[in-house]
Motif scaffolding. Structure first.
Motif, PDB file in Angstrom:
ATOM      1  N   GLU A  23      31.816  32.110-130.340  1.00  0.00           N
ATOM      2  CA  GLU A  23      32.414  33.179-129.544  1.00  0.00           C
ATOM      3  C   GLU A  23      31.329  33.631-128.571  1.00  0.00           C
ATOM      4  O   GLU A  23      30.151  33.650-128.925  1.00  0.00           O
ATOM      5  CB  GLU A  23      32.829  34.351-130.436  1.00  0.00           C
ATOM      6  N   GLU A  68      30.825  30.883-135.114  1.00  0.00           N
ATOM      7  CA  GLU A  68      31.980  31.207-135.962  1.00  0.00           C
ATOM      8  C   GLU A  68      31.771  30.692-137.380  1.00  0.00           C
ATOM      9  O   GLU A  68      32.570  30.974-138.246  1.00  0.00           O
ATOM     10  CB  GLU A  68      33.243  30.564-135.384  1.00  0.00           C
ATOM     11  N   ARG A  83      35.653  31.581-125.802  1.00  0.00           N
ATOM     12  CA  ARG A  83      35.159  30.513-126.672  1.00  0.00           C
ATOM     13  C   ARG A  83      34.360  29.542-125.820  1.00  0.00           C
ATOM     14  O   ARG A  83      34.833  29.075-124.798  1.00  0.00           O
ATOM     15  CB  ARG A  83      36.323  29.785-127.333  1.00  0.00           C
TER      16      ARG A  83
END
Length: 134
Positions: free
Chosen positions: A82, A132, A96
């Motif tokens: 992210e 992530e 992203r």
């Protein structure tokens, strides 16, 4: 190169913003720049890409200023990061990560369409990536 504010992102690929833009010369792109009271949006054909500037329609954009470009081509893959990109007089964009280049990051804005946003790395910008997988 040494004054870029970029944190937590994977190592950059050996590609510059000019190299990334050259394959899309002649295609329609949208560039966003600071404006009052809100961002100035210019949509047009990309042309005249140099290491220090590029042209969208009739607007010449200096790569050492605050801006971002949205390409009109779908993205297939992103990395598990992210990202928060901040630019002077533009604010914060979230998305992203697709890739980190030598002087730009490429990402998909969230929420938004699955098209790449190119964001310069210069004195006016900062980028933070969060994995992530933590």
């Amino acid at each position: 190169m040494g004054n870029k504010d970029i944190q937590g992102c994977p190592a950059p690929q050996n590609i510059t913003l000019a190299q990334r833009l050259r394959p899309v010369v002649g295609r329609t792109v949208t560039v966003f720049q600071p404006g009052f009271p809100r961002l100035t949006r210019t949509t047009g054909k990309l042309s005249n890409v140099t290491p220090s500037s590029f042209t969208v329609g009739r607007t010449v954009v200096d790569t050492q200023t605050s801006f971002f470009i949205v390409l009109n081509e779908p993205v297939r893959r992103t990395k598990p990061f992210e990202l928060t990109a901040t630019a002077e007089d533009i604010g914060e964009l979230r998305g992203r990560l697709i890739r980190v280049g030598r002087n730009f990051v490429e990402f998909i804005k969230m929420p938004g369409r699955r098209v790449p946003t190119l964001f310069p790395l210069n004195l006016f910008t900062g980028v933070v990536c969060e994995s992530e997988e933590e």
